[in-house]
Design a protein around this motif. Sequence first.
Motif, mmCIF file in Angstrom:
data_model
loop_
_atom_site.group_PDB
_atom_site.id
_atom_site.type_symbol
_atom_site.label_atom_id
_atom_site.label_comp_id
_atom_site.label_asym_id
_atom_site.label_seq_id
_atom_site.Cartn_x
_atom_site.Cartn_y
_atom_site.Cartn_z
ATOM 1 N N GLN A 273 0.800 -1.219 0.000
ATOM 2 C CA GLN A 273 0.000 0.000 0.000
ATOM 3 C C GLN A 273 0.839 1.278 0.000
ATOM 4 N N GLY A 274 2.140 1.132 -0.043
ATOM 5 C CA GLY A 274 3.006 2.303 -0.028
ATOM 6 C C GLY A 274 3.380 2.709 1.377
ATOM 7 N N GLY A 275 3.540 4.013 1.610
ATOM 8 C CA GLY A 275 3.929 4.512 2.919
ATOM 9 C C GLY A 275 4.868 5.698 2.797
ATOM 10 N N PRO A 276 5.644 5.974 3.841
ATOM 11 C CA PRO A 276 6.607 7.075 3.773
ATOM 12 C C PRO A 276 7.619 6.836 2.655
ATOM 13 N N THR A 277 8.109 7.906 2.083
ATOM 14 C CA THR A 277 9.147 7.796 1.067
ATOM 15 C C THR A 277 10.198 8.860 1.345
ATOM 16 N N GLY A 278 11.109 9.062 0.437
ATOM 17 C CA GLY A 278 12.199 10.011 0.634
ATOM 18 C C GLY A 278 13.459 9.460 0.011
ATOM 19 N N TYR A 279 14.392 9.010 0.842
ATOM 20 C CA TYR A 279 15.649 8.460 0.342
ATOM 21 C C TYR A 279 15.560 6.961 0.056
ATOM 22 N N ALA A 280 14.400 6.382 0.284
ATOM 23 C CA ALA A 280 14.103 5.006 -0.121
ATOM 24 C C ALA A 280 12.743 5.029 -0.797
ATOM 25 N N GLY A 281 12.509 4.063 -1.692
ATOM 26 C CA GLY A 281 11.224 4.034 -2.372
ATOM 27 C C GLY A 281 10.069 4.070 -1.395
ATOM 28 N N ARG A 282 10.179 3.305 -0.325
ATOM 29 C CA ARG A 282 9.288 3.402 0.823
ATOM 30 C C ARG A 282 10.171 3.280 2.058
ATOM 31 N N ASP A 283 9.987 4.190 3.007
ATOM 32 C CA ASP A 283 10.916 4.290 4.138
ATOM 33 C C ASP A 283 10.156 4.410 5.466
ATOM 34 N N PRO A 284 9.496 3.316 5.905
ATOM 35 C CA PRO A 284 9.478 1.978 5.331
ATOM 36 C C PRO A 284 8.187 1.738 4.550
ATOM 37 N N ARG A 285 8.112 0.602 3.887
ATOM 38 C CA ARG A 285 6.846 0.149 3.335
ATOM 39 C C ARG A 285 5.924 -0.201 4.493
ATOM 40 N N ALA A 286 4.743 0.403 4.516
ATOM 41 C CA ALA A 286 3.816 0.175 5.627
ATOM 42 C C ALA A 286 3.281 -1.254 5.587
ATOM 43 N N THR A 287 3.308 -1.907 6.741
ATOM 44 C CA THR A 287 2.840 -3.295 6.841
ATOM 45 C C THR A 287 1.841 -3.504 7.973
ATOM 46 N N GLY A 288 1.690 -2.523 8.849
ATOM 47 C CA GLY A 288 0.860 -2.693 10.026
ATOM 48 C C GLY A 288 1.645 -3.094 11.253
#
Length: 349
Positions: A273-288
Amino acid sequence: MRPDRQDRGVKQERIAAVRRASGGGALVLGSHEAVSWYLDGIRTHVSLAGPPTLAVRVDEGGDTLFVAANEADRLIAEELLPDDAERIVRVPWQKSPLLAATEAGSAISEGDAALALRAARASLLPTEIERYRELGRETARVLTDVAAELGPQSSEQEAAALLASGLIGRGIDPLVVLVAGAERVAHRHPLPTGAPLGERAMFVVCGRRHGLIANATRWVGAAGAADGRILEVEAAYLAATRSGAGLDDVFAAGCEAYAASDFAADEWRNHHQGGPTGYAGRDPRATGSNGDRVHENQAFAWNPSAPGAKVEDTMLLTADGFEVLTSDERWPTVEHAGLGRPVAWEWAD
């Protein structure tokens, strides 16, 4: 682009706080996202698929940069601050810079301080925000330029070539280029083939410049039956993404929105579902089960999807709400939940 000396100082203070919270020992940074962030957006790669060409060991005495010997002169000349040259240890090409930094003495690893490191780089500095705005605008313009040039008879690979070329021509690394024609839009990660785009197609790009990554998805051709409903799911993610909120709670709110938007309740399980980004594609990828918190001036790229439907943009969470970074005024949009959201680019007659 040279690093910003003032920003480096702020990041050194943030890392010092991470070190203190972890016992005060040395800390080794060895990932692309950590090194590029700490050294203010330098290019850390040669191969996009390879490991970083340098690692940084941070301790009470300051920073020590362990750099692949065959990359050191270029990095000194083109990427690093002048003062960094005095703190470089040249590592033989046949040895990993990260291994060399780790062998220099006991140290905290990135894995040991992962949550704290993500928090340290979450809130972007003014210089980083301006770089991100420029990156987002240019990435969005590439998508528009390619959509305007192609038609239903064009192939996925032709679209991918133009997308990659447009990014590279602007100094943006094409980390991800995905294209799905009408026959393949059910795939969430459609590596491009020779198939025609047809009546409806999806373009996905993730482009990196100055270490920052812009993520965006666009649809071309006919509108999709679920386009409006997937915007409702995205709106739920965005409404829950507020400074101080737990990322796990935001994730839960977005997942619950699938059923409320007439999708299968477990549709979220079929793709990240995505999540925070910035210096990584997702930082982190949201998982719950991440444990992170949301920060002001943090970038996000939520990407809810269902078969044949997806929405994705890179946005900055400010004190006033979300600012869409991957935006081009030429792309058609609809007002939804207070933001202009992209709709399908119609093929020219």
